[in-house]
Design an enzyme around this catalytic site. Structure first.
Site, PDB file in Angstrom:
ATOM      1  N   ASP A  32      29.623  28.095  28.115  1.00  0.00           N
ATOM      2  CA  ASP A  32      28.426  27.579  27.437  1.00  0.00           C
ATOM      3  C   ASP A  32      27.166  27.676  28.288  1.00  0.00           C
ATOM      4  O   ASP A  32      26.396  26.727  28.389  1.00  0.00           O
ATOM      5  CB  ASP A  32      28.648  26.124  26.986  1.00  0.00           C
ATOM      6  N   ASP A  64      32.242  31.521  25.295  1.00  0.00           N
ATOM      7  CA  ASP A  64      31.170  31.189  24.340  1.00  0.00           C
ATOM      8  C   ASP A  64      29.823  31.011  25.042  1.00  0.00           C
ATOM      9  O   ASP A  64      29.071  30.083  24.746  1.00  0.00           O
ATOM     10  CB  ASP A  64      31.525  29.903  23.577  1.00  0.00           C
TER      11      ASP A  64
END
Length: 345
Positions: free
Chosen positions: A144, A187
């Site tokens: 992230d 991600d």
């Protein structure tokens, strides 16, 4: 605390005391509220260990173009507040931008918390800003790294997201990244904004705790998945999500160990246009995140890519190749114009 006159547009931050401030956050805090013109903060080269919170519009952060200018912090999702509650993802940022018309140049934004289950998500940059632009910047983390707001309407696994935007009304956001470097593994570009990544390098970082190969029930070997480049949560009624133009997809991970993306929310939209895609990208290209229902709603597109990972022969059936006519609409001006005709400069 000294006042910044309304007419003053430029200040300098320097660690050695030669500027107006030694702290970036202090310079931001002293910008007058409701200012309607840009404030340019020149940041001299060096490493600034600061957790920045920016909620004033028209802020420009300009680093040294010739020497590293680094903003670094080490908060992470599994860290706890004094009352024992978790930071979770959205308090873990190094830099939070919560106001419109933000611009950054020649800066590195780093979350140095590291990796592993005891760390979890650790944001380098949280951009909840419309008409935000970044030029020659570096975003470095692991899971992230870069969040492009706004938040989705509801969390999946708990009652609240937490973080600085909890309960704030969501609004359409456009962001532009030019000649930037973005590094991470899980991600590491995620969120709901319409964002164009123009001639950027997207570096997929291997996870050191993973082996190279796994063995299935029949004895054949498959690469261990090290991560996903994107996890978009594009709203259903928004035409464009993430658009990557003329980017370089690089990695130190094994072949076939990363996916181009997976849907954080079911209407995720991601397009890779004229990119060089390395061998680290899995031949199927995309992952449904164990959400078969998302396969009929996501918009995952590719056009005129090249490189060892660019072949579409084995791509999942629910992604598709743009034709040349549709690809003509994938320009910075068309994607980001919105109702106000914004063109990043």
């Amino acid at each position: 605390m000294r006042d910044i006159p309304a007419s003053l547009l430029e200040v300098t931050v320097a660690l050695d005391g030669s500027g107006d401030y030694t702290s970036i956050q202090r310079a931001i805090d002293e910008i007058p509220h409701q200012r309607e013109y840009p404030t340019v903060i020149y940041i001299q080269a060096g490493t600034y260990y600061e957790k920045l919170h920016i909620e004033k519009p028209f802020v420009r952060l300009i680093g040294d173009p010739d020497q590293p200018t680094v903003i670094v912090y080490d908060d992470y999702a599994r860290k706890t507040f004094p009352d024992g509650s978790l930071y979770h993802t959205f308090y873990s940022y190094t830099v939070f931008v919560g106001s419109d018309d933000f611009r950054a140049e020649h800066l590195s934004f780093i979350n140095s918390a590291g990796a592993g289950e005891q760390v979890g998500q650790a944001l380098a940059m949280y951009v909840d800003s419309d008409r935000a632009s970044f030029y020659n910047c570096r975003f470095i983390g692991q899971q992230d790294t870069l969040f492009t707001g706004p938040l989705p309407p509801q969390p999946i696994d708990r009652s609240t997201f937490g973080g600085p935007r909890e309960g704030v009304p969501r609004h359409y956001q456009r962001q532009y990244y030019k000649h930037c470097y973005i590094e991470g593994n899980i991600d590491f570009i995620f969120g709901s904004a319409t964002a164009v990544f123009d001639e950027c390098e997207i570096f997929a970082r291997k996870r050191e705790s993973l082996s190279t190969l796994s063995q299935d029930a029949e004895g054949s070997h498959e690469p261990v998945i090290h991560g996903w480049l994107t996890a978009a949560s594009t709203p259903e009624d928004v035409q464009y999500g993430y658009v990557f133009l003329d980017c370089q997809l690089t990695s130190d991970a094994p072949p076939h160990s990363f996916y181009l993306g997976r849907p954080w929310r079911n209407y995720a939209k991601v397009a890779w246009i004229r990119c060089h895609i390395g061998a680290h990208i899995h031949p199927t290209g995309w992952d449904n995140w164990n959400k078969p229902e998302a396969e009929s709603t996501v918009v995952y597109q590719e056009y005129n890519n090249e490189g060892a990972g660019a072949s579409i022969k084995d791509r999942v059936s629910w992604s598709y190749l743009l034709d040349s006519t549709d690809a003509e609409n994938y320009t910075v001006e068309h994607i980001l114009a919105g109702d106000d005709g914004w063109v990043p400069k």
